[in-house]
Design an enzyme around this catalytic site. Structure first.
Site, PDB file in Angstrom:
ATOM      1  N   GLU A 337       3.054   2.115  -1.345  1.00  0.00           N
ATOM      2  CA  GLU A 337       2.013   3.501  -0.700  1.00  0.00           C
ATOM      3  C   GLU A 337       2.877   3.061   1.417  1.00  0.00           C
ATOM      4  OE1 GLU A 337      -1.838   2.401  -2.099  1.00  0.00           O
ATOM      5  OE2 GLU A 337      -1.333   0.449  -1.346  1.00  0.00           O
TER       6      GLU A 337
HETATM    7  C1  ACM Z   1      -0.103  -1.324  -5.147  1.00  0.00           C
HETATM    8  O1  ACM Z   1      -1.069  -1.222  -5.496  1.00  0.00           O
HETATM    9  N1  ACM Z   1      -0.633  -0.835  -4.014  1.00  0.00           N
HETATM   10  C2  ACM Z   1       0.626  -1.754  -5.493  1.00  0.00           C
END
Ligand code: ACM
Length: 523
Positions: A337
């Site tokens: 992310e």
């Molecule tokens: C995640 O759940 N951002 C790895």
């Protein structure tokens, strides 16, 4: 009529003996093959007798092998609180006479692998053998579940410690059977982590991935960058006081886990999920300005400045210190992310970080996004969301760690009424958490590409042990079985009864589990 006349006494004796007999019937099952073990062993043969653990038994261990001695001590520590038995450990160069427990290594059983074991239980003794000490620890986990549930009591129970006899020959399906605990969104003290390790050890997990840094907190002391914990460790989601592990405390966790055959895998999440580090050291940002500490639960807004040399000096120092206190094979570099890191910056960043970690002697794990980069041999990619990324990894020869959010994120709510948890990936009831096969979940990811599975517990909504219990139980044992037991042997209906039989253990251990109506609980 005299109450103590011979006739009445005889009558009463018959009643008493019949009562004891029926008690024994209900409390002393003699079919090893129908014991409600989790994870289900690969092979069990029953021979219909009973073994009784007694206070005058000894635990014989193979002489001159420190790791076998440690396994012996571990067994004693499990047996002592509830039995009150102070069983003596006796090193021996040869098999002892019957009537005891005997633990030893046996290199002729190499097909058992590093964690397999054979548990031979007869009415006169128990022999536990394995190729490696890790296998002895796994066999101890089985022995623990074969004893009456009272073994989980922390006070002495005056009962007969009976175990049905037979042979268990067992080994895991996957080499990596992990759990992740997010200690960054909310911080959990050492004692909480140790208790979580206790849970993992009951079900033969062998990896604990600690998510040690995120936007909301930096949780591991780095002596060369002290503000990471002084500033970055000072808060958490919701604005609480946060906290961090000193390196000594971290090593205490590592050692506690090691004795239970659990490898600690530390994660420093980068280049995103780094607000706590950026707030501590503004030179890691591109504009040189320190952002405010963050106590919300949004994601994807922070990034290390990938074009600054100081960032790589920082990472080299952090990884060097972390590797020095981490005996396990892996360091997890996060990589998920990073929405504000352009891909053309993200890719060379991940490649350089891999080099830095490799120079410490460790192998790399990262969330599935890291597969955009050129991966070093031996890198493991943790699939959580994007199957295309897993394919990118496989095409590079990497192995995949299966942690699909919609199945294996145990911070997801059970249903819309769950008192804590999130649901962005799914609602995951206990049967949904169990009913999947890592090798068939995604068409593109085959059995041979998979190193194992991981149940991830993110901590946005959890603040204490009771919250951890509620989300982890009763889903956690199911993930253990997925990792250990061949999928051809797994079946929800059968599993659900074995899970229900764990209830007394949960109660004795004070585990505040979610009493899902999918499970046929006994009470
Ligand atoms: C995640 O759940 N951002 C790895």
């Amino acid at each position: 009529m005299n109450l103590f006349s011979p006739g009445i006494l005889k009558f009463l004796t018959v009643i008493l003996v019949a009562g004891m007999w029926s008690c024994n019937q209900s409390f002393a099952p003699t079919d090893l093959a129908s014991e409600p073990l989790i994870p289900l062993p690969v092979s069990v043969t029953s021979d219909g007798n009973l073994f009784q653990l007694r206070h005058d038994m000894d635990i014989y261990i193979q002489a001159d092998h420190p790791a076998v001695a440690e396994a012996g001590q571990y067994l004693v520590s499990i047996l002592r609180p509830a039995t009150g038995f102070d069983l003596e450990i006796k090193p021996t160069p040869i098999a002892p006479t019957k009537g005891h427990i005997y633990m030893h290594l046996d290199s002729t059983q190499s097909d058992l692998g590093a964690e397999g074991y054979v548990l031979d239980i007869s009415d006169s003794g128990i022999e536990l053998r394995a190729v490696k000490p890790a296998g002895l620890i796994m066999g101890i986990a089985t022995l623990r579940q074969l004893l009456p549930a009272d073994i989980e009591s922390q006070t002495i129970r005056d009962i007969d410690w009976l175990i049905p006899t037979g042979t268990i020959r067992d080994y895991p399906e996957y080499e990596y059977r992990g759990a992740m605990l997010d200690v960054a969104r909310h911080f959990f003290p050492v004692e909480v982590v140790k208790r979580y390790i206790d849970y993992l050890s009951m079900y033969k997990f062998n990896r604990l991935h600690l998510h040690l840094s995120d936007d909301q907190g930096w949780r591991i002391e780095i002596k060369s960058w002290p503000l990471l914990t002084e500033i970055g460790g000072s808060t958490e989601v919701g604005g609480g006081e946060g906290g961090f592990y000193t390196q000594e405390e971290y090593q205490e966790i590592v050692e506690y886990a090691r004795l239970r055959n659990i490898m600690i895998i530390p994660e420093i999440d980068m280049p995103g999920h780094t607000n706590a580090a950026l707030a501590s050291y503004p030179e890691l940002t591109c504009d040189g300005e320190a952002p405010e500490l963050y106590t919300g639960i949004e994601v994807g807004f922070s990034t290390l400045c990938t074009s600054k040399e100081i960032v790589y000096e920082f990472i080299t120092d952090v990884m060097g210190e972390l590797a020095a206190i981490t005996p396990g094979d892996y360091i997890h570099i996060g990589g998920d992310e990073s929405h504000v890191t352009p891909l053309e910056d993200y890719i060379p960043f991940v490649e350089r970080v891999q080099e830095i970690v490799q120079a410490t002697g460790k192998k790399i794990i990262g969330w599935d996004e890291i597969a955009h980069a050129q991966l070093l041999p031996g890198t493991v990619v943790q699939y959580w969301e994007n199957a295309d990324n897993a394919v990118r990894a496989i095409e590079q020869g990497a192995r995949v760690l299966m942690a699909p959010a919609r199945k294996a994120y145990i911070d997801m709510q059970y249903d819309s009424t769950s008192r804590i948890g999130l649901h962005w990936a799914a609602y995951i009831e206990v049967d949904d958490a169990y009913n999947w096969d890592p090798a068939t979940l995604e068409n593109e990811i085959d059995r041979e590409d998979i190193i194992g599975i991981e149940a991830a517990l993110w901590s946005e909504t959890i603040t204490n042990m009771a919250d951890i219990d509620y989300l982890a139980f009763p889903r956690l044992p199911g993930h253990a079985e997925i990792g250990w037991t061949p999928s051809s042997m797994r079946d929800w209906e059968n599993y659900s009864h074995r899970l229900a039989a764990q209830q007394k253990r949960f109660d004795l251990m004070g585990i505040r589990y979610y009493p899902s109506d999918r499970v046929p609980w006994v009470k």
